[in-house]
Design a protein around this motif. Structure first.
Motif, PDB file in Angstrom:
ATOM      1  N   ALA A 188     -20.066   9.068  -2.425  1.00 42.62           N
ATOM      2  CA  ALA A 188     -21.287   9.421  -3.164  1.00 42.62           C
ATOM      3  C   ALA A 188     -21.510  10.933  -3.152  1.00 42.62           C
ATOM      4  O   ALA A 188     -21.861  11.517  -4.183  1.00 42.62           O
ATOM      5  N   ASP A 239     -18.962  12.389  -5.497  1.00 42.26           N
ATOM      6  CA  ASP A 239     -19.307  12.074  -6.886  1.00 42.26           C
ATOM      7  C   ASP A 239     -20.474  12.921  -7.383  1.00 42.26           C
ATOM      8  O   ASP A 239     -20.557  13.238  -8.566  1.00 42.26           O
ATOM      9  N   ALA A 240     -21.371  13.289  -6.477  1.00 42.67           N
ATOM     10  CA  ALA A 240     -22.515  14.136  -6.839  1.00 42.67           C
ATOM     11  C   ALA A 240     -22.128  15.610  -6.897  1.00 42.67           C
ATOM     12  O   ALA A 240     -22.982  16.472  -7.128  1.00 42.67           O
ATOM     13  N   ASP A 241     -20.840  15.914  -6.682  1.00 39.34           N
ATOM     14  CA  ASP A 241     -20.330  17.291  -6.637  1.00 39.34           C
ATOM     15  C   ASP A 241     -20.999  18.121  -5.548  1.00 39.34           C
ATOM     16  O   ASP A 241     -21.136  19.345  -5.668  1.00 39.34           O
ATOM     17  N   ALA A 242     -21.412  17.462  -4.471  1.00 39.69           N
ATOM     18  CA  ALA A 242     -22.100  18.155  -3.386  1.00 39.69           C
ATOM     19  C   ALA A 242     -21.143  18.863  -2.433  1.00 39.69           C
ATOM     20  O   ALA A 242     -21.583  19.651  -1.601  1.00 39.69           O
ATOM     21  N   LEU A 269     -27.806  19.010  -4.350  1.00 44.79           N
ATOM     22  CA  LEU A 269     -27.139  18.052  -5.230  1.00 44.79           C
ATOM     23  C   LEU A 269     -27.182  16.641  -4.652  1.00 44.79           C
ATOM     24  O   LEU A 269     -27.381  15.678  -5.380  1.00 44.79           O
ATOM     25  N   PHE A 270     -27.017  16.497  -3.332  1.00 42.50           N
ATOM     26  CA  PHE A 270     -27.077  15.131  -2.807  1.00 42.50           C
ATOM     27  C   PHE A 270     -28.508  14.653  -2.574  1.00 42.50           C
ATOM     28  O   PHE A 270     -28.783  13.468  -2.652  1.00 42.50           O
ATOM     29  N   THR A 286     -30.967  15.139  -4.545  1.00 44.16           N
ATOM     30  CA  THR A 286     -31.592  14.813  -5.826  1.00 44.16           C
ATOM     31  C   THR A 286     -30.828  13.703  -6.549  1.00 44.16           C
ATOM     32  O   THR A 286     -31.132  13.398  -7.699  1.00 44.16           O
ATOM     33  N   ASP A 287     -29.886  13.100  -5.862  1.00 42.54           N
ATOM     34  CA  ASP A 287     -29.072  12.027  -6.436  1.00 42.54           C
ATOM     35  C   ASP A 287     -29.539  10.681  -5.854  1.00 42.54           C
ATOM     36  O   ASP A 287     -29.460  10.481  -4.639  1.00 42.54           O
ATOM     37  N   ARG A 317     -28.294   7.658  -5.759  1.00 41.86           N
ATOM     38  CA  ARG A 317     -27.299   6.894  -4.994  1.00 41.86           C
ATOM     39  C   ARG A 317     -27.135   7.477  -3.595  1.00 41.86           C
ATOM     40  O   ARG A 317     -27.128   6.741  -2.599  1.00 41.86           O
ATOM     41  N   CYS A 318     -27.024   8.791  -3.495  1.00 42.92           N
ATOM     42  CA  CYS A 318     -26.902   9.439  -2.186  1.00 42.92           C
ATOM     43  C   CYS A 318     -28.138   9.167  -1.339  1.00 42.92           C
ATOM     44  O   CYS A 318     -28.034   8.810  -0.158  1.00 42.92           O
TER      45      CYS A 318
END
Length: 173
Positions: free
Chosen positions: A9, A12-15, A37-38, A40-41, A43-44
């Motif tokens: 995750a 995938d969030a490009d974190a 980035l993680f 505000t995602d 799924r994360c």
């Protein structure tokens, strides 16, 4: 054992980014974990809330301002537990508190944080909470960069528990 779903995750969030980055403590690194980035995602956040909820027990939750606030909020909803927010320094207006929210003298509190590098940010929160009367012996983080946070917190009687370490996150990357 690392949580593979959380690793995927975050990726995938490009974190997780590679290059040359300056870190908040002044050092540099060849990788960066972008907490914004993680955090505000959805799924994360869901995976982090689930993982933290399994580990917090009955303790009150405390989020480190700013990065720990989304994490403590979703964990609070997941556990139906109240939380407080610990600031690095008191704000200069309003109530001028370092700890925001309801906190009772002697209450057991677990600190939730995004990323631990040196551990200074989490330790600042622990100190603020202890000054406010809390009992703080644990800090939970999403990623331990394995750069001294565990040792620093340990010197102050705080056990650091990480969902992931840098070694977990960077393996096979």
């Amino acid at each position: 054992m690392a949580n593979q779903d959380l690793i995927e995750a975050l990726r995938d969030a490009d974190a997780v980014r590679f290059g040359e980055f300056e870190l908040s403590h002044g050092g540099t690194s060849d990788y960066y974990v972008d907490k914004y980035l993680f955090e505000t995602d959805p799924r994360c956040l869901r995976l982090i809330a689930d993982a933290f909820a399994e580990r917090v027990g009955d303790a009150k939750l405390a989020g480190v301002a700013l990065g720990g606030v989304p994490l403590v909020a979703v964990t609070s909803v997941e556990t139906d537990s109240p939380y407080v927010i610990a600031r690095k320094k008191a704000k200069e207006y309003g109530t001028a508190k370092r700890v925001e929210g309801r906190l009772d003298e002697g209450e057991e509190v677990v600190v939730l944080e995004d990323i631990a590098t040196t551990g200074r940010s989490a330790l600042d929160a622990v100190e603020a909470l202890r000054e406010a009367g809390a009992e703080v012996n644990r800090a939970l983080v999403v990623v331990d960069r394995e750069e001294g946070a565990r040792a620093l917190l340990g010197e102050h009687g705080v056990e650091l528990e990480a969902l992931l370490t840098a070694s977990d996150l960077l393996a096979d990357a």
